[in-house]
Design a protein around this motif. Structure first.
Motif, PDB file in Angstrom:
ATOM      1  N   ILE A   1     -69.166 -33.897 102.963  1.00 23.93           N
ATOM      2  CA  ILE A   1     -69.144 -33.833 101.499  1.00 23.93           C
ATOM      3  C   ILE A   1     -68.136 -34.816 100.923  1.00 23.93           C
ATOM      4  O   ILE A   1     -68.369 -35.433  99.877  1.00 23.93           O
ATOM      5  N   SER A   2     -67.014 -34.995 101.612  1.00 22.36           N
ATOM      6  CA  SER A   2     -65.993 -35.920 101.129  1.00 22.36           C
ATOM      7  C   SER A   2     -66.298 -37.369 101.489  1.00 22.36           C
ATOM      8  O   SER A   2     -65.468 -38.245 101.241  1.00 22.36           O
TER       9      SER A   2
ATOM     10  N   ASP B   1     -58.346 -36.286 104.005  1.00 20.01           N
ATOM     11  CA  ASP B   1     -57.279 -36.403 105.005  1.00 20.01           C
ATOM     12  C   ASP B   1     -56.612 -35.045 105.141  1.00 20.01           C
ATOM     13  O   ASP B   1     -55.682 -34.707 104.398  1.00 20.01           O
ATOM     14  N   VAL B   2     -57.090 -34.235 106.064  1.00 24.28           N
ATOM     15  CA  VAL B   2     -56.540 -32.906 106.303  1.00 24.28           C
ATOM     16  C   VAL B   2     -56.411 -32.718 107.811  1.00 24.28           C
ATOM     17  O   VAL B   2     -56.998 -33.460 108.614  1.00 24.28           O
ATOM     18  N   ASP B   3     -55.635 -31.694 108.188  1.00 29.57           N
ATOM     19  CA  ASP B   3     -55.466 -31.349 109.595  1.00 29.57           C
ATOM     20  C   ASP B   3     -56.592 -30.392 109.994  1.00 29.57           C
ATOM     21  O   ASP B   3     -56.487 -29.167 109.821  1.00 29.57           O
TER      22      ASP B   3
ATOM     23  N   LEU C   1     -55.324 -35.240  96.004  1.00 26.75           N
ATOM     24  CA  LEU C   1     -53.986 -34.638  96.040  1.00 26.75           C
ATOM     25  C   LEU C   1     -53.035 -35.520  96.861  1.00 26.75           C
ATOM     26  O   LEU C   1     -53.439 -36.105  97.863  1.00 26.75           O
ATOM     27  N   ASP C   2     -51.790 -35.565  96.433  1.00 26.96           N
ATOM     28  CA  ASP C   2     -50.798 -36.419  97.104  1.00 26.96           C
ATOM     29  C   ASP C   2     -50.205 -35.760  98.339  1.00 26.96           C
ATOM     30  O   ASP C   2     -49.968 -36.420  99.350  1.00 26.96           O
ATOM     31  N   SER C   3     -49.960 -34.465  98.277  1.00 25.64           N
ATOM     32  CA  SER C   3     -49.303 -33.762  99.371  1.00 25.64           C
ATOM     33  C   SER C   3     -50.345 -33.321 100.404  1.00 25.64           C
ATOM     34  O   SER C   3     -51.360 -32.693 100.059  1.00 25.64           O
TER      35      SER C   3
ATOM     36  N   ASN D   1     -54.237 -29.356 102.919  1.00 27.74           N
ATOM     37  CA  ASN D   1     -54.592 -28.425 103.986  1.00 27.74           C
ATOM     38  C   ASN D   1     -54.830 -27.019 103.442  1.00 27.74           C
ATOM     39  O   ASN D   1     -55.767 -26.335 103.858  1.00 27.74           O
ATOM     40  N   ARG D   2     -53.967 -26.590 102.500  1.00 22.12           N
ATOM     41  CA  ARG D   2     -54.095 -25.254 101.947  1.00 22.12           C
ATOM     42  C   ARG D   2     -55.378 -25.110 101.136  1.00 22.12           C
ATOM     43  O   ARG D   2     -56.135 -24.132 101.287  1.00 22.12           O
TER      44      ARG D   2
END
Length: 239
Positions: free
Chosen positions: A79-80, A85-87, A38-40, A45-46
């Protein structure tokens, strides 16, 4: 029958990818892969929070683990392949920290003089030798003797005389710790598990009842056969 060509977006190699954490299944791994693309960051995060909730639902036993949310976020990064890249509310783990091996434990190789008393008795004896107050030392030595008697009964399962305990105490302390010959140690008796006694009592009662039932059954059948024989004989008479 004509076979149509598979869609171009279908990747056969993706179905043969090795599962990193098998307890979450293929679908969770595909979801994490989708989030990574995902780009955003807001969307990532959601969706990551949704996947975290799903992972906790699929593995409810993790709720019994201390700080299980931290464990779920670590699994998400694993797993990734540490590419998501998440908060995260927790520090991101590294491959080096995950695969760290603990230091091997050194097993004690000390020799135990009397194994039925254990190593703790030897440590208690050495601690009692260092006590300088006579009255406190006497209470300590008597407590050690009572503990030795309890340990002896657990090992031997028979009654033991106080003279044997006092002799072993003097031998293990190399004659430095002694008690009066007329001292009375605590009375210790070996008792079996009450649950086992209850089970044995129930088995004995069942055995007795089975024997009574068999006796009554054979006696009752014998009486019934005798009564039927008498009726048959009586029915054949003519008056």
């Amino acid at each position: 029958m004509a076979y149509t060509k598979a869609p171009a977006e279908f990747d056969y190699n993706s179905t043969r990818n090795k599962l990193i954490l098998t307890e979450y299944g293929r679908n969770v791994q595909n979801m994490v892969k989708y989030i990574c693309n995902l780009d955003s960051k807001e969307e990532r995060n959601r969706y990551a929070q949704v996947v975290i909730d799903l992972m906790g639902f699929l593995n409810p036993h993790l709720r019994d683990v201390a700080d299980f949310k931290h464990k779920l976020w670590d699994h998400l990064h694993i797993i990734s392949d540490y590419k998501i890249d998440v908060d995260s509310p927790y520090p991101k783990p590294t491959p080096e920290s995950i695969h760290i091996k603990p230091q091997p434990l050194n097993y004690p190789n000390q020799r135990i003089r009397a194994k039925h008393y254990g190593k703790t008795i030897e440590l208690m004896i050495e601690r009692a030798k260092a006590i300088e107050e006579p009255e406190r030392k006497r209470h300590m030595v008597q407590s050690i003797a009572n503990f030795m008697k309890m340990a002896y009964v657990q090992w031997n399962k028979d009654s033991v005389s106080d003279e044997i305990i006092l002799a072993d105490l003097a031998s293990m302390s190399r004659g430095e710790l002694k008690l009066d010959d007329n001292v009375n140690l605590n009375k210790v008796e070996y008792r079996t598990n009450p649950v086992n006694n209850q089970n044995n009592r129930g088995k004995n009662n069942n055995q007795n009842n089975r024997g009574r039932s068999n006796n009554n059954g054979s006696g009752g059948q014998r009486n019934n056969n005798q009564n039927n024989r008498n009726r048959s004989n009586g029915g054949g008479r003519k008056f």
